[in-house]
Scaffold this motif. Structure first.
Motif, mmCIF file in Angstrom:
data_model
loop_
_atom_site.group_PDB
_atom_site.id
_atom_site.type_symbol
_atom_site.label_atom_id
_atom_site.label_comp_id
_atom_site.label_asym_id
_atom_site.label_seq_id
_atom_site.Cartn_x
_atom_site.Cartn_y
_atom_site.Cartn_z
ATOM 1 N N LYS A 2 -2.012 -1.311 1.967
ATOM 2 C CA LYS A 2 -0.896 -0.357 2.767
ATOM 3 C C LYS A 2 0.016 -0.193 1.869
ATOM 4 O O LYS A 2 0.569 -0.978 1.034
ATOM 5 N N THR A 3 0.880 1.026 2.131
ATOM 6 C CA THR A 3 1.951 1.410 1.088
ATOM 7 C C THR A 3 3.056 0.373 1.347
ATOM 8 O O THR A 3 3.918 0.031 0.360
ATOM 9 N N LYS A 4 3.379 0.008 2.580
ATOM 10 C CA LYS A 4 4.530 -0.703 3.177
ATOM 11 C C LYS A 4 4.276 -2.111 2.295
ATOM 12 O O LYS A 4 5.355 -2.632 1.877
ATOM 13 N N LYS A 5 3.145 -2.781 2.464
ATOM 14 C CA LYS A 5 2.908 -3.818 2.035
ATOM 15 C C LYS A 5 2.973 -3.894 0.473
ATOM 16 O O LYS A 5 3.486 -4.924 -0.047
ATOM 17 N N TYR A 8 6.950 -4.024 -0.155
ATOM 18 C CA TYR A 8 7.328 -5.255 0.036
ATOM 19 C C TYR A 8 6.804 -6.201 -1.357
ATOM 20 O O TYR A 8 7.883 -7.099 -1.959
ATOM 21 N N ASN A 168 7.293 -4.704 10.298
ATOM 22 C CA ASN A 168 7.446 -3.736 9.695
ATOM 23 C C ASN A 168 6.035 -3.284 9.263
ATOM 24 O O ASN A 168 5.688 -1.986 8.721
ATOM 25 N N LEU A 169 4.919 -4.055 8.936
ATOM 26 C CA LEU A 169 3.800 -3.638 8.411
ATOM 27 C C LEU A 169 2.798 -3.108 9.338
ATOM 28 O O LEU A 169 1.748 -2.514 9.144
#
Length: 170
Positions: A2-5, A8, A168-169
């Motif tokens: 995932k982009t958010k991961k 991070y 958030n993920l």
């Protein structure tokens, strides 16, 4: 991934690099070659606990490679890289198999031991001299203090970040 991961993990790698750079410019209170505070290992341990084993190893490797490119310290690369990989693998195994018995401080102490062991092992091969292992007890004593500090700091960071990152993920 995932982009958010990925964001991070990129941020954690960046923080590890900044901590590594900061660590390279501050004087160590004890004038012992190879002795460092291990501040960037906080990021590796936090990544292992928060995101997983593979991600922690990737952050550790990327941090070592990018730090050598930024600092230009190519001669220290093999010491840093082998120490970082052994440390990461040992912390992963300790967390996986001994997490019922160890806190993050214990996991960090195991990582500090293997980081120092890896560096002395590399020095032994490069110098072709097994007597360099007589230097290991000195590094291990310092590693107790740095590993303890890294473990305490990692516990505080994980406690504060784990919930936020997971929310958030999702």
């Amino acid at each position: 991934m995932k982009t958010k991961k990925m964001i991070y993990l990129s941020l954690l790698t960046s923080v590890g690099i900044v901590l590594g750079l900061f660590e390279s410019i501050i004087p160590v209170p004890v004038p012992i070659p190879g002795a460092k505070l291990g501040l960037s290992n906080i990021v590796v341990l936090v990544t292992i606990i928060t995101f997983g084993y593979r991600e922690g190893l990737v952050v550790s490797v990327l941090k070592s490679i990018i730090l050598v490119l930024v600092t230009g310290s190519f001669s220290a690369f093999i010491f840093s890289f082998i120490g970082a990989v052994l440390s990461s693998i040992s912390m992963i195994l300790a967390d996986k198999y001994l997490n019922k018995y160890l806190s993050l401080i214990g996991v960090s102490l195991i990582g500090a031991f293997f980081h120092n062991f890896g560096q002395v092992l590399v020095a032994s091969f490069i110098l072709n001299n097994i007597m360099i292992f007589s230097y290991l007890p000195v590094l291990l004593i310092l590693g107790l203090f740095t590993g303890y500090f890294v473990g305490i700091t990692s516990e505080m960071v994980v406690t504060n970040l784990k919930k936020t990152i997971k929310e958030n993920l999702e």
